[in-house]
Motif scaffolding. Structure first.
Motif, mmCIF file in Angstrom:
data_model
loop_
_atom_site.group_PDB
_atom_site.id
_atom_site.type_symbol
_atom_site.label_atom_id
_atom_site.label_comp_id
_atom_site.label_asym_id
_atom_site.label_seq_id
_atom_site.Cartn_x
_atom_site.Cartn_y
_atom_site.Cartn_z
ATOM 1 N N VAL A 170 -4.885 13.296 3.027
ATOM 2 C CA VAL A 170 -3.609 13.229 2.324
ATOM 3 C C VAL A 170 -3.913 13.069 0.835
ATOM 4 O O VAL A 170 -4.714 12.202 0.457
ATOM 5 N N PHE A 171 -3.303 13.890 0.003
ATOM 6 C CA PHE A 171 -3.579 13.891 -1.434
ATOM 7 C C PHE A 171 -2.443 13.238 -2.216
ATOM 8 O O PHE A 171 -1.271 13.340 -1.840
ATOM 9 N N GLN A 212 0.846 -1.180 0.000
ATOM 10 C CA GLN A 212 0.000 0.000 0.000
ATOM 11 C C GLN A 212 0.892 1.245 0.000
ATOM 12 O O GLN A 212 1.647 1.491 0.941
ATOM 13 N N THR A 213 0.819 2.027 -1.066
ATOM 14 C CA THR A 213 1.734 3.149 -1.253
ATOM 15 C C THR A 213 1.661 4.157 -0.116
ATOM 16 O O THR A 213 2.690 4.616 0.391
ATOM 17 N N LEU A 214 0.457 4.510 0.304
ATOM 18 C CA LEU A 214 0.319 5.504 1.366
ATOM 19 C C LEU A 214 0.982 5.001 2.647
ATOM 20 O O LEU A 214 1.638 5.772 3.353
ATOM 21 N N ARG A 215 0.825 3.732 2.941
ATOM 22 C CA ARG A 215 1.445 3.193 4.150
ATOM 23 C C ARG A 215 2.965 3.327 4.101
ATOM 24 O O ARG A 215 3.589 3.806 5.054
ATOM 25 N N PRO A 266 -0.226 17.963 -6.366
ATOM 26 C CA PRO A 266 -0.026 19.278 -6.995
ATOM 27 C C PRO A 266 -0.100 20.397 -5.963
ATOM 28 O O PRO A 266 -0.812 20.291 -4.954
ATOM 29 N N ARG A 267 0.606 21.442 -6.191
ATOM 30 C CA ARG A 267 0.535 22.609 -5.301
ATOM 31 C C ARG A 267 -0.873 23.189 -5.328
ATOM 32 O O ARG A 267 -1.503 23.252 -6.374
ATOM 33 N N GLY A 268 -1.347 23.637 -4.175
ATOM 34 C CA GLY A 268 -2.673 24.208 -4.092
ATOM 35 C C GLY A 268 -3.747 23.155 -3.847
ATOM 36 O O GLY A 268 -4.903 23.501 -3.614
ATOM 37 N N ALA A 281 2.763 17.791 4.336
ATOM 38 C CA ALA A 281 4.097 17.302 3.991
ATOM 39 C C ALA A 281 4.022 15.926 3.340
ATOM 40 O O ALA A 281 4.741 15.641 2.365
ATOM 41 N N LEU A 282 3.168 15.056 3.865
ATOM 42 C CA LEU A 282 3.004 13.720 3.294
ATOM 43 C C LEU A 282 2.412 13.815 1.896
ATOM 44 O O LEU A 282 2.803 13.061 0.991
ATOM 45 N N SER A 283 1.480 14.722 1.692
ATOM 46 C CA SER A 283 0.899 14.923 0.362
ATOM 47 C C SER A 283 1.970 15.325 -0.639
ATOM 48 O O SER A 283 1.999 14.828 -1.772
ATOM 49 N N ARG A 284 2.854 16.216 -0.240
ATOM 50 C CA ARG A 284 3.936 16.633 -1.134
ATOM 51 C C ARG A 284 4.852 15.455 -1.440
ATOM 52 O O ARG A 284 5.343 15.306 -2.565
#
Length: 261
Positions: free
Chosen positions: A205-206, A80-83, A252-254, A244-247
């Motif tokens: 988280v995006f 699982q990538t997010l994990r 994408p920014r925003g 930070a995790l989203s980045r």
């Protein structure tokens, strides 16, 4: 529908019934639950037992989930990538706040906890990775739903009506208000909706597509998480970590601009 496909569907339904209504069920109970003849269910159970997916109690002849499912579940969590990306961030958030951290993804109408960073200090804690909760009953689920596309959000709100007591709010209007607040503030709150005295604060988280891939949040006693002097501080820590995790995931920014606080 071919007979082989129907057999697979029934086998999956048997596993789900054992997971939700167990821990042990007999052939008669399972046949009624999956709407199939007893000989058919018995044959499926024998096959599942041979593969280690279920096991039979020698004294009662009732069935329960088997150990092979643990291997399969752990294998899923490991891929699982997010994990995998969240481990370092979750541990850092736990160290910063002194609270336990969960990372979850939405699967159907439930949230699967894919990582659990234990509270750094305190009483003995049981790892919760692999457990699942109805989405309205946890801050993780509300954080994801708040930033979901409108059709998905409406589907989740409609499904909440059928939730049993103790599985979070069931009134779509009440839930919609909570989701609106979460979207405006960048974080969601759970206040004793899954367990008496327990609370949660979570932020979405995006991923690189800009979609909410999951959520990260704190779980712990209500008096610590939601106390007036600590709630805002903890919420900011959760939002910063989610951003930070989203980045790290390439968002994408925003994306989820409200998380910038």
């Amino acid at each position: 529908m071919t007979q082989s496909v129907q057999s697979v569907q029934r086998a999956v339904r048997i596993l789900r019934e054992l997971a939700s209504a167990g821990p042990r069920l007999g052939v008669t109970d399972l046949a009624a639950r999956v709407d199939a003849a007893k000989p058919t269910v018995h044959a499926l159970l024998r096959t599942l037992e041979a593969e280690g997916l279920v096991e039979r109690d020698a004294e009662t002849s009732k069935y329960q989930l088997g150990p092979e499912l643990v291997f399969l579940g752990n294998a899923y969590l490991e891929t699982q990538t997010l994990r995998t990306r969240s481990v370092v961030w979750a541990e850092a958030l736990a160290a910063q706040t002194g609270e336990a951290v969960w990372v979850g993804v939405l699967t159907g109408e439930r949230v699967l906890v894919v990582h659990h960073a234990l509270r750094p200090t305190g009483a003995l804690q049981l790892p919760e990775a692999g457990s699942s909760l109805p989405w309205p009953a946890c801050a993780l689920g509300k954080a994801i739903a708040a930033f979901a596309p409108c059709p998905e959000r409406e589907r989740l709100l409609a499904a909440a009506r059928t939730r049993p007591a103790g599985a979070g709010p069931t009134d779509p209007a009440e839930l919609a208000t909570q989701l609106d607040v979460a979207r405006a503030t960048g974080y969601a709150v759970e206040d004793q909706e899954s367990a008496l005295g327990e609370a949660g604060i979570a932020a979405p988280v995006f991923d690189r597509s800009g979609a909410a891939a999951g959520a990260i949040g704190l779980v712990g006693p209500r008096e610590r998480l939601l106390a007036e002097e600590s709630r805002q501080r903890l919420a900011v820590a959760v939002r910063d970590t989610a951003r930070a995790l989203s980045r790290d995931l390439g968002a994408p920014r925003g994306c989820g601009a409200r998380l910038a606080g």
